[in-house]
Design a protein around this motif. Structure first.
Motif, PDB file in Angstrom:
ATOM      1  N   ALA A 157       0.825  -1.203   0.000  1.00 58.65           N
ATOM      2  CA  ALA A 157       0.000   0.000   0.000  1.00 58.65           C
ATOM      3  C   ALA A 157       0.862   1.256   0.000  1.00 58.65           C
ATOM      4  CB  ALA A 157      -0.924  -0.003   1.217  1.00 58.65           C
ATOM      5  N   ALA A 158       1.912   1.275   0.812  1.00 62.10           N
ATOM      6  CA  ALA A 158       2.798   2.443   0.867  1.00 62.10           C
ATOM      7  C   ALA A 158       3.468   2.682  -0.472  1.00 62.10           C
ATOM      8  CB  ALA A 158       3.835   2.265   1.968  1.00 62.10           C
ATOM      9  N   VAL A 177       0.936   4.257  -2.884  1.00 61.24           N
ATOM     10  CA  VAL A 177       0.696   5.671  -2.606  1.00 61.24           C
ATOM     11  C   VAL A 177       1.888   6.511  -3.070  1.00 61.24           C
ATOM     12  CG1 VAL A 177       0.341   7.369  -0.768  1.00 61.24           C
ATOM     13  CG2 VAL A 177      -0.948   5.218  -0.764  1.00 61.24           C
ATOM     14  N   THR A 210      -0.072   4.551   5.084  1.00 62.82           N
ATOM     15  CA  THR A 210      -0.636   5.348   3.990  1.00 62.82           C
ATOM     16  C   THR A 210      -1.270   6.640   4.491  1.00 62.82           C
ATOM     17  OG1 THR A 210      -2.691   4.070   4.129  1.00 62.82           O
ATOM     18  CG2 THR A 210      -1.034   3.334   2.526  1.00 62.82           C
ATOM     19  N   ALA A 264      -3.835   9.077   2.371  1.00 65.67           N
ATOM     20  CA  ALA A 264      -4.589   8.356   1.339  1.00 65.67           C
ATOM     21  C   ALA A 264      -5.918   7.878   1.907  1.00 65.67           C
ATOM     22  CB  ALA A 264      -3.786   7.164   0.834  1.00 65.67           C
TER      23      ALA A 264
END
Length: 224
Positions: free
Chosen positions: A79-80, A83, A118, A121
């Protein structure tokens, strides 16, 4: 309920998550999203960063998709990275098996790991509602809220149990009480089905056949 074509389009994450999708397919998706004026496109993380500007269209991606059988650390890293590569929103899949085994604490912990990775986001949590009992749906929604998620989402669209239902959407909406958004996805193929999900409490829709759904409104393209 009555919505204009433009209003309905703003609910939509215009989605392409096929394993065989190419970068040319993603460009076509973005062009169509821009034409239809959807809220976002949703693509696989391997497609990021996109090599073209997206204009007013937001970019969403997925994490731990579609099985959810990844460690919290892997989901957080994925996820990081997404983003950092331009994703505005991340739709993460929880480990459904752990939730069904009664381990809602694990569900909350893995969501929190992704949330902390995140900042800034929008985080949506896919719970595969068709594979859960009502009590499990409530537990998943409570875990998502406690962990700081922004949305709960019904489905990946890949689970054999099925996709979104108005019953699940209403239960999810009632549980989060407007504090989180509710995204309905999986098997929404008609204008009537889309409106039924919104009437049940959905605040976002995941659609792959967006144009066909919008065309059900009986309004010509460009007539916004």
């Amino acid at each position: 309920m009555a919505l204009t074509r433009a209003e309905l389009a703003r609910y939509v994450d215009h989605t392409l998550l096929s394993p065989t999708a190419s970068i040319e397919d993603v460009k076509a998706l973005l062009d169509e999203a821009s034409d239809l004026r959807t809220y976002s496109i949703c693509v696989s993380p391997s497609m990021l960063p996109l090599p073209w500007p997206t204009g007013a269209v937001k970019v969403a991606t997925v994490c731990g998709f579609p099985s959810g059988k990844h460690t919290a650390e892997v989901k957080a890293f994925e996820a990081a990275q997404s983003v950092a590569s331009g994703a505005d929103e991340v739709d993460m899949v929880i480990d459904i098996g752990r939730l069904k085994a009664g381990d809602a604490a694990h569900t909350e912990a893995e969501i929190r790991a992704v949330r902390e990775a995140t900042p800034g986001a929008v985080l949506k949590v896919i719970i595969e509602s068709a594979a859960l009992t009502d009590d499990e749906i409530v537990a998943a929604c409570r875990a998502a809220e406690a962990a700081g998620a922004d949305f709960v989402k019904t489905s990946t669209g890949y689970h054999p149990a099925g996709g979104a239902s108005a019953h699940a959407v209403a239960l999810m909406a009632g549980t989060v009480g407007g504090r989180l958004g509710v995204k309905a996805s999986g098997g929404i193929r008609t204008h009537e089905a889309a409106l039924a999900m919104i009437a049940a409490g959905a605040t976002r829709l995941g659609l792959s056949g967006t144009r066909a759904v919008l065309d059900g409104a009986g309004v010509a393209d460009g007539d916004y």
